[in-house]
Write an enzyme that holds these catalytic residues in place. Sequence first.
Site, mmCIF file in Angstrom:
data_model
loop_
_atom_site.group_PDB
_atom_site.id
_atom_site.type_symbol
_atom_site.label_atom_id
_atom_site.label_comp_id
_atom_site.label_asym_id
_atom_site.label_seq_id
_atom_site.Cartn_x
_atom_site.Cartn_y
_atom_site.Cartn_z
ATOM 1 N N TYR A 53 9.942 0.275 5.176
ATOM 2 C CA TYR A 53 9.332 0.433 3.986
ATOM 3 C C TYR A 53 9.074 -0.071 2.822
ATOM 4 O O TYR A 53 8.141 -1.028 2.727
ATOM 5 C CB TYR A 53 9.573 1.978 3.331
ATOM 6 C CG TYR A 53 9.123 2.769 2.315
ATOM 7 C CD1 TYR A 53 7.271 2.569 1.583
ATOM 8 C CD2 TYR A 53 9.787 2.939 1.063
ATOM 9 C CE1 TYR A 53 7.149 3.347 0.825
ATOM 10 C CE2 TYR A 53 9.853 3.180 -0.072
ATOM 11 C CZ TYR A 53 8.078 3.021 -0.403
ATOM 12 O OH TYR A 53 7.892 3.297 -1.552
ATOM 13 N N LYS A 96 6.154 -2.860 1.420
ATOM 14 C CA LYS A 96 5.840 -2.728 0.376
ATOM 15 C C LYS A 96 6.081 -4.097 -0.442
ATOM 16 O O LYS A 96 4.950 -4.505 -1.046
ATOM 17 C CB LYS A 96 6.809 -1.644 -0.125
ATOM 18 C CG LYS A 96 5.980 -0.183 0.500
ATOM 19 C CD LYS A 96 4.181 -0.229 0.625
ATOM 20 C CE LYS A 96 4.305 0.763 -1.378
ATOM 21 N NZ LYS A 96 2.970 0.963 -1.436
#
Length: 538
Positions: free
Chosen positions: A253, A257
Site C-alpha cells: 500500500y 502510494k
Amino acid sequence: MKGRSRENDEISQNQDMEMDHVARFLRDKTVLITGATGFLAKVFVEKILRLQPNVKKLYLLLRASDDKSATQRLHDEIISTELFRVLRDNWSWKFDNLISSKVIAVAGDISFDNLGIADSKLREKMWTEIEIVVNVAGTTDFGERYDIALGINTFGAFNVLNYGKKCDKIKLFLHISTAYVCGEQQGIILEKRFYMGETLNKTGNIDIFKEKRIMEEKLEQLQYDCVPNNAIKSAMKELGLERAKLNGWPNTYVFTKAMGEMLLGKFKGDLPLVIIRPTMITSTFKQPFPGWIEGVRTVDRIVVNYGKGKLAFFLGDFNSTLDVIPVDMVVNAMVVAMEVHYADRPCSRETIYHISSSCRNPMKVSALRNFVLCYFTENPWVDTNGKIVKVGEGTLFSTPGRFFLYMQLKYVLPLKVCLFFFPLIFSFYQILPVLSLSMFSNLEIQVFCLINILCCQRFKKTYTNLDRKIKYILRLAEFYKPYAFFTGIFDDRNLEKLQRVAEDRGIDVSEFNFDSKSIDWEDYIMNIHIPGLFRNEK
C-alpha cells in the site's frame, strides 16, 4: 424583466457577501472527484454541497459498466447514507433536485487511459468544464495484489493527472496520499516531496515503469502456466510485498502510494499540485454531525475486537504516540487548500500537507487503551445471544518478538502436535475392528469405521479453521507491526501556515477547523468515536 434580473443579481451579490470566503470561491466551480464511494470522498462531497449548493457541477467517477449503473451506485452507496441526513433535512423535498442538478455520476476506472470513460461526448464535455481535480481513489489494503495496487495507487494517479492536464480550465490538482509513505522512519518526519526513483533504504533507484513491466511479466507467466486464480492472487500479493521491502517500504500500500506521488511530482508540469497526507482517519469530530464512520478502519479493528471480547492482548509500545485524525478535519484542510492554491501558477510548486495530530496534540497508545477499557467497562457489548461481554486489561506485548513467541507456544505448536498425533490415533482405531472381527458384526464394523471417518473429517475441518485464523492473526500482526511500534512524529508546519493564511483571508476557522489541538481525546474517543463505531456495527 430587466429590473427583476438586476434585483436577482443584487440578491446574489448580497448572499455572496454573507458567505464565507471558501463558500464564495466554490460558487460556480466544476470539480472532478475520483474514488467517490470511499469514506473520505463521501464526506468531501457532502461538505461541498452543504457549504455551497451553488457549486456548478461535481463529476463523480465511479466504477460501473455504464452511466446508468454509475448513477445507481451514486444513490445506493453515497447519497442514501446517513452522512447526508443533515443535507437531506435542510433541503427537504428539494434534495433530489439538488443532487440531480449538481452531481453527475460518470462510469469509469482510473486504471485506464482517459479514466475508462467510454462516452466520448461526455469525456470531451468534461475537458471543457473541469477546473479542479481531486483524486481520492486508492486501495488501502496493506497486502493488496501488486497488479491492482500499481493500477490504482501508482498508475491510476498518473492517469488522473494526464486526464486533468487535458482540461481547458484546469487550475489545481489535489491528490490524497497517506502520511505513512514515510515507511518506518523515526523522529520528526517532514512534509517533503519524493523525487523520481527515490528509495527509502537508499540502495538504488526505482524505475517505476520497470516495476510495471516486472508485474506484467510475472502475471503473464502465471497465466501462461495455467496457474489457478487463487494461486495467482497469492503470488501477486507476495510480489507486491517483496518489491516493497526490497526498496525500504513495509507493505504494498504505502510503496505504491509513494510511487504515485513520484509520478505526479515528475509529470505535473506547471499545474499546481497539492498532496494531502492524512494519518489514520477516524470518525467525524463535528461535521455534519459527530461520530459518523463507515467500515472498521485501521486501529478501529483493535477497538471493536477488544470490545467484543475477541482480543485478549495488545501489541505495541504504550509510550509511543498514536496518530489519528477525524475525517471532517481532513476534509476541512482539503477545501481550504483548494481555495488557497487554486490557480497558484506563479509558484506552481508541489505543496504537501500532513493532516495529523502527533505533533500538536499527541495521544499515547496507553491513553487509548485506558479510554477503551473504561468505555467497555461502563458500556459492555451484548452479543447476539444476549450475553454481556466482560473485558479485562489484556496482556501487553511490548516487542514483536514476545508476541510472535506467545502465538507460537500457545496456538501454533499445540495445533501442530494435534496434527501429528491424531492421524496415529485414527489409524489405530481403524485397524482395531479388523483385529477383533469376532467381537463385532459387519454392521457394527461399518458403523465404527464410518464414525472414525466422520471424526477425521471433523478434525481436519476444525484444524483447517484454526490454522486459517492463526495465520490471519499472524499476517495481520505482521502488517500492523510497523505502526504498533511507530515512533515517528509528523511535522505539520505547512498545515500551520495554511491555517494562518486561512485566518488572514477571513475564513471561518470554526467551519473549517483542522487544528488537532482542539480535540479533547478522552471526550472524542469515549463519547464520539467508539459509540459511532458500534452504531456502524449494528
